[in-house]
Enzyme design. Structure first.
Site, PDB file in Angstrom:
ATOM      1  N   LYS A 143     -10.225  -0.836  10.511  1.00 43.24           N
ATOM      2  CA  LYS A 143     -10.542  -2.135   9.554  1.00 43.24           C
ATOM      3  C   LYS A 143     -10.771  -3.355  10.407  1.00 43.24           C
ATOM      4  CE  LYS A 143      -7.775   0.014   6.347  1.00 43.24           C
ATOM      5  NZ  LYS A 143      -8.011   0.364   4.860  1.00 43.24           N
TER       6      LYS A 143
ATOM      7  N   CYS B 221      -4.599   2.745  -3.682  1.00 46.87           N
ATOM      8  CA  CYS B 221      -3.311   2.981  -2.897  1.00 46.87           C
ATOM      9  C   CYS B 221      -2.552   2.112  -3.202  1.00 46.87           C
ATOM     10  CB  CYS B 221      -3.724   3.416  -1.303  1.00 46.87           C
ATOM     11  SG  CYS B 221      -4.741   4.844  -1.160  1.00 46.87           S
TER      12      CYS B 221
ATOM     13  N   HIS C 130       0.890  -1.078  -0.294  1.00 44.37           N
ATOM     14  CA  HIS C 130       0.062  -0.163  -0.002  1.00 44.37           C
ATOM     15  C   HIS C 130       0.905   1.348   0.112  1.00 44.37           C
ATOM     16  CE1 HIS C 130      -2.942   2.869   1.825  1.00 44.37           C
ATOM     17  NE2 HIS C 130      -3.748   2.116   1.540  1.00 44.37           N
TER      18      HIS C 130
ATOM     19  N   GLN D 261      -4.563  -4.979   6.823  1.00 41.03           N
ATOM     20  CA  GLN D 261      -5.745  -6.022   6.159  1.00 41.03           C
ATOM     21  C   GLN D 261      -5.701  -7.062   7.129  1.00 41.03           C
ATOM     22  OE1 GLN D 261      -8.070  -5.249   3.954  1.00 41.03           O
ATOM     23  NE2 GLN D 261      -7.186  -3.189   3.657  1.00 41.03           N
TER      24      GLN D 261
ATOM     25  N   ASP E 114       2.940  -4.797   7.742  1.00 43.48           N
ATOM     26  CA  ASP E 114       1.497  -4.072   7.935  1.00 43.48           C
ATOM     27  C   ASP E 114       0.452  -4.984   8.059  1.00 43.48           C
ATOM     28  OD1 ASP E 114      -0.666  -2.744   6.849  1.00 43.48           O
ATOM     29  OD2 ASP E 114       0.319  -1.751   5.212  1.00 43.48           O
TER      30      ASP E 114
END
Ligand code: PMP
Length: 404
Positions: free
Chosen positions: A227, A365, A124, A204, A201
Site C-alpha cells: 500500500k 472488505c 476492514h 491505509q 491498523d
C-alpha cells in the site's frame, strides 16, 4: 500547496505508461494496492540477480550482503515510523498477518472471559474477523464505536464504551471506504487512561499521512508494504518492546530459537522471536526501497498533494446529478466512495474501465460500515502520489457521460 512535480514522479512508475482499451491508464485503485516505482522494481531484480541468499546463517559473502540489506530495510522502517528500537519492528506478510499475530499471541495471553475489545464500525474485515475469533474462544465481548452522518467516529460514544474490562482498542488510522482520518492520538490517550492497549491498523494511513508511533503512543501499529509503493507479501508489525517481550511466539520453527533440545526450546530475542522460517527477504529489501522513495519526496508534501486532489475530486463529483458521495467529512484523504442512480457499482466500474480508469466496486472488505449507510456495494476511487487533476477530470467526465 504541495509543490510537487507530479509529471516527473509519474515517469518513475513504468506501469503508468500502460494503455487500457486504447486509453491511458488512470490508476485510481490505490487503496487496493499502489503501483511500484522503478527503484523498487530494480531493487528486486538486483536482489535476485546479484545477491540472493538466505539470511542470518552463513559465513559466505552473499549471505552477509543479503543479511545487511534485510536489516538495513528494518532500520529504514524503524526511522520512518518513529520507533525507538529495531527490536520493535517485525516483518510479517502484511496488515492481515500482523493483526492475526497480535490476536493469537497478545490476545491469547491477555484476554480473558468477560473482557472487552473495542473496534470501530469502519474497520476492514481483517481488523474484525481475528478479534471475533478471539472473543468467541475466550468469552470476551466486542463493542463498536459508531460513526456520524459524514463518517467521523463519535468520540463521546467511544468514551462510554470504555470500562475497566476493556483490554484493547483496535482502530484504523484511515478508513479504506470513507477516507476518514481518525484522531488516533486522542483515541489512544483515552484508551490509556483506562489502561487499555491500542492497535492501529495503518494499512491505509501509512502511505497517505505517515505515522510517528512514539508521538501517538501506539502499542501496536501494522501496515502492508504494497500500500506504500512496495512489494506485496511483506508488511510490518510494530509493537512496544515490553509488550512483545511478554508475548508468546506466533509461529515456531527455524530462526526464532536460540537453543533446541527434544525437551525444550529457548526462544530467540526480539524481533527474531516472531520471524520463524525464511521470510520474504527480497520484498523486505524492496519495502526499504519504497520507503526511501517516499522519504525522497517527503510524506508532508505527499499529504498536501493528496489533500488537494481529494478536495478537488469531492468538489467535482459533488456537482454530478445522480451521484451520491459516502464519507463527506472534510477530515479525510485519498478515498472517494460513491454510488450512481440507475447503475450498479459493478456496471459503473466496468464502464469506467472502458475509458481506461481503474476503480474498485464492491464491499471493499468493510461490510459493517457500508451496511450502516444502507449499501451492499459502492464505487471507490482512491488517490496516490502520481495522480493528477487531469485524471480527476477524466473520471468526472466519464461519470458524467454515464449519468446522462
Ligand atoms: N486494513 C485496511 C484499512 C485496509 O485497507 C486493508 C487492505 N485493503 C487491510 C487492512 C488488509 O491489508 P492486507 O490485505 O494487505 O493484509
Amino acid at each position: 500547496r504541495a509543490d510537487l512535480d507530479i509529471y516527473s514522479i509519474r515517469k518513475d512508475f513504468p506501469i503508468l505508461q500502460t494503455r487500457v482499451n486504447g486509453k491511458s491508464l488512470v490508476w485510481l485503485d490505490n487503496s487496493a494496492t499502489t503501483q511500484k516505482p522503478k527503484d523498487v522494481i530494480n531493487t528486486l531484480e538486483e536482489y535476485y540477480s546479484k545477491y540472493n541468499s538466505n539470511i542470518h546463517r552463513g559465513a559466505h559473502t552473499l549471505a552477509k550482503i543479503s543479511t545487511d540489506a534485510y536489516e538495513t530495510a528494518r532500520e529504514k522502517i524503524r526511522l520512518f515510523i518513529g520507533a525507538s528500537s529495531l527490536e520493535e519492528i517485525i516483518f510479517v506478510r502484511g496488515t492481515t498477518e500482523g493483526i492475526n499475530l497480535v490476536t493469537e499471541t497478545f490476545g491469547e495471553s491477555n484476554i480473558e472471559k468477560g473482557d472487552e475489545i473495542i473496534l470501530s464500525i469502519m474497520e476492514h474485515h481483517s481488523n474484525i474477523v481475528p478479534w471475533q475469533k478471539l472473543a468467541k474462544k475466550k468469552g470476551a465481548t466486542i463493542k463498536i464505536i459508531p460513526v456520524n452522518e459524514c463518517g467521523e467516529l463519535i468520540l463521546e460514544e467511544y468514551k462510554k464504551l470504555l470500562s475497566p474490562k476493556t483490554k484493547i482498542v483496535a482502530i484504523t488510522q484511515l478508513s479504506n471506504i470513507l477516507g476518514t482520518i481518525n484522531p488516533i492520538k486522542e483515541i489512544i490517550e483515552i484508551a490509556h487512561a483506562s489502561e487499555a492497549k491500542v492497535l492501529v491498523d495503518g494499512a491505509q494511513g501509512i502511505a497517505h499521512i505517515g505515522i510517528d508511533v512514539n508521538e501517538v503512543d501506539a502499542d501496536f501499529y501494522v501496515f502492508s508494504g504494497h500500500k506504500i509503493y512496495g512489494p506485496t507479501g511483506i508488511g510490518v508489525l510494530y509493537g512496544k518492546k515490553e509488550l512483545l517481550q511478554n508475548m508468546p511466539p506466533y509461529q515456531r520453527g527455524g530462526g526464532m530459537i536460540k537453543n533446541v533440545t527434544f525437551d525444550s526450546t529457548e526462544y530467540n530475542s526480539l524481533p527474531y522471536k516472531f520471524e520463524a522460517g525464511t521470510g520474504n527477504i527480497a520484498d523486505a529489501i524492496g519495502l526499504g526501497a519504497a520507503i526511501d522513495y517516499v522519504n525522497n519526496i517527503g510524506i508532508n508534501r505527499i499529504m498536501a498533494h493528496e489533500a488537494e486532489l481529494t478536495n478537488y475530486a469531492m468538489e467535482r463529483l459533488s456537482h454530478l446529478p445522480g451521484l451520491s458521495l459516502i464519507g463527506t467529512t472534510p477530515n479525510k484523504s485519498s478515498v472517494i466512495s460513491f454510488i450512481l442512480s440507475g447503475l450498479s457499482p459493478d456496471q459503473a466500474a466496468h464502464k469506467l474501465n472502458e475509458d481506461g480508469i481503474a476503480v474498485r466496486s464492491g464491499h471493499h472488505c468493510a461490510q459493517p460500515v457500508l451496511k450502516h449507510y444502507g449499501f451492499n456495494s459502492v464505487i471507490r476511487a482512491s488517490i496516490g502520489i502520481y495522480n493528477t487533476r487531469e485524471e480527476i477530470d477524466i473520471l468526472a467526465n466519464s461519470l458524467m457521460k454515464m449519468l446522462r
